[in-house]
Design a protein around this motif. Structure first.
Motif, mmCIF file in Angstrom:
data_model
loop_
_atom_site.group_PDB
_atom_site.id
_atom_site.type_symbol
_atom_site.label_atom_id
_atom_site.label_comp_id
_atom_site.label_asym_id
_atom_site.label_seq_id
_atom_site.Cartn_x
_atom_site.Cartn_y
_atom_site.Cartn_z
ATOM 1 N N GLY A 14 0.746 -1.149 -0.151
ATOM 2 C CA GLY A 14 0.006 0.047 -0.155
ATOM 3 C C GLY A 14 0.787 1.207 -0.054
ATOM 4 O O GLY A 14 0.560 2.275 -0.778
ATOM 5 N N LEU A 15 1.897 1.178 0.761
ATOM 6 C CA LEU A 15 2.659 2.276 0.831
ATOM 7 C C LEU A 15 3.463 2.576 -0.441
ATOM 8 O O LEU A 15 3.616 3.838 -0.886
ATOM 9 C CB LEU A 15 3.747 2.142 1.919
ATOM 10 C CG LEU A 15 3.237 2.430 3.295
ATOM 11 C CD1 LEU A 15 4.464 2.240 4.402
ATOM 12 C CD2 LEU A 15 2.831 3.903 3.743
ATOM 13 N N LEU A 16 3.915 1.588 -1.004
ATOM 14 C CA LEU A 16 4.708 1.709 -2.304
ATOM 15 C C LEU A 16 3.817 2.018 -3.372
ATOM 16 O O LEU A 16 4.098 2.850 -4.107
ATOM 17 C CB LEU A 16 5.134 0.118 -2.953
ATOM 18 C CG LEU A 16 6.699 0.069 -1.919
ATOM 19 C CD1 LEU A 16 6.959 -1.422 -2.162
ATOM 20 C CD2 LEU A 16 7.788 0.839 -1.984
ATOM 21 N N LEU A 17 2.618 1.650 -3.378
ATOM 22 C CA LEU A 17 1.434 2.095 -4.248
ATOM 23 C C LEU A 17 0.827 3.643 -4.152
ATOM 24 O O LEU A 17 1.030 4.251 -5.234
ATOM 25 C CB LEU A 17 0.101 1.258 -4.244
ATOM 26 C CG LEU A 17 0.514 -0.266 -4.953
ATOM 27 C CD1 LEU A 17 -0.820 -1.235 -4.732
ATOM 28 C CD2 LEU A 17 0.790 -0.265 -6.497
ATOM 29 N N LEU A 38 1.513 -3.844 -10.282
ATOM 30 C CA LEU A 38 1.582 -5.383 -9.675
ATOM 31 C C LEU A 38 3.068 -5.691 -9.517
ATOM 32 O O LEU A 38 3.522 -6.381 -8.661
ATOM 33 C CB LEU A 38 1.237 -6.112 -11.103
ATOM 34 C CG LEU A 38 -0.357 -6.164 -11.149
ATOM 35 C CD1 LEU A 38 -0.671 -6.847 -12.446
ATOM 36 C CD2 LEU A 38 -1.152 -6.655 -9.861
ATOM 37 N N SER A 39 3.940 -4.964 -10.421
ATOM 38 C CA SER A 39 5.315 -5.265 -9.950
ATOM 39 C C SER A 39 5.833 -4.630 -8.695
ATOM 40 O O SER A 39 6.782 -5.504 -7.919
ATOM 41 C CB SER A 39 6.294 -4.348 -11.082
ATOM 42 O OG SER A 39 7.782 -4.553 -10.705
ATOM 43 N N THR A 43 7.401 -7.073 -5.748
ATOM 44 C CA THR A 43 8.749 -6.807 -5.200
ATOM 45 C C THR A 43 8.584 -6.607 -3.657
ATOM 46 O O THR A 43 9.443 -6.962 -2.961
ATOM 47 C CB THR A 43 9.174 -5.747 -5.910
ATOM 48 O OG1 THR A 43 8.506 -4.366 -5.630
ATOM 49 C CG2 THR A 43 9.579 -5.802 -7.242
ATOM 50 N N SER A 44 7.411 -6.054 -3.252
ATOM 51 C CA SER A 44 7.206 -5.946 -1.669
ATOM 52 C C SER A 44 7.101 -7.244 -0.958
ATOM 53 O O SER A 44 7.518 -7.351 -0.056
ATOM 54 C CB SER A 44 6.100 -4.870 -1.323
ATOM 55 O OG SER A 44 4.899 -5.707 -1.727
ATOM 56 N N LEU A 93 11.914 1.790 -10.927
ATOM 57 C CA LEU A 93 10.409 2.197 -11.145
ATOM 58 C C LEU A 93 10.037 3.557 -10.815
ATOM 59 O O LEU A 93 9.679 4.348 -11.458
ATOM 60 C CB LEU A 93 9.436 1.012 -10.468
ATOM 61 C CG LEU A 93 8.209 1.100 -11.324
ATOM 62 C CD1 LEU A 93 7.315 -0.243 -11.129
ATOM 63 C CD2 LEU A 93 7.186 2.157 -10.733
ATOM 64 N N PHE A 94 10.272 3.919 -9.640
ATOM 65 C CA PHE A 94 10.093 5.312 -9.137
ATOM 66 C C PHE A 94 10.869 6.261 -9.686
ATOM 67 O O PHE A 94 10.404 7.223 -10.236
ATOM 68 C CB PHE A 94 10.404 5.493 -7.545
ATOM 69 C CG PHE A 94 9.602 4.738 -6.695
ATOM 70 C CD1 PHE A 94 8.147 4.497 -7.049
ATOM 71 C CD2 PHE A 94 9.930 4.460 -5.591
ATOM 72 C CE1 PHE A 94 7.102 3.828 -6.075
ATOM 73 C CE2 PHE A 94 8.850 3.628 -4.636
ATOM 74 C CZ PHE A 94 7.649 3.521 -5.186
#
Length: 109
Positions: A14-17, A38-39, A43-44, A93-94
């Motif tokens: 959730g945090l990464l999203l 989804l990646s 990864t999380s 990605l970021f």
């Protein structure tokens, strides 16, 4: 009922999203992609599982009995590799969604 690992993975995902959507909307001003989201979830999950496996290898050596007794180092190396790939993919990605304009010395303007 969910176990602790599932809750940790859900919170981290959730945090990464949230960060991903912020980077998409405010960084590159692009539409979020389902495959990228989804990646991040995968990864999380990999990162949390790798940390737990590494902890088990280092702190709970008594679990490695029988044929697994001499496999702690290779398992620890595999956990480290999974963690490395998870963090690397997430950062890449970021960074692909963060835009800035650099000056002559590369400073942010």
């Amino acid at each position: 009922m969910m176990n602790d690992l599932t809750v940790i993975i859900a919170i981290l995902s959730g945090l990464l999203l949230v960060v991903y959507f912020l980077c998409s909307f405010y960084g590159s001003r692009s539409k979020p992609e389902l495959l990228e989201a989804l990646s991040l979830i995968l990864t999380s999950s990999g990162a949390v599982s790798a940390v737990k496996l590494g902890y088990i290898c280092l702190a709970e050596a008594s679990l490695f009995i029988g044929q697994l007794e001499d496999q702690r180092v290779p398992i620890l190396a595999g956990a480290f590799a999974i963690l490395w790939v998870s963090v690397s993919v997430t950062l890449k990605l970021f960074m692909s969604h963060i835009e800035y304009s650099g000056g002559p010395e590369g400073e942010i303007t």
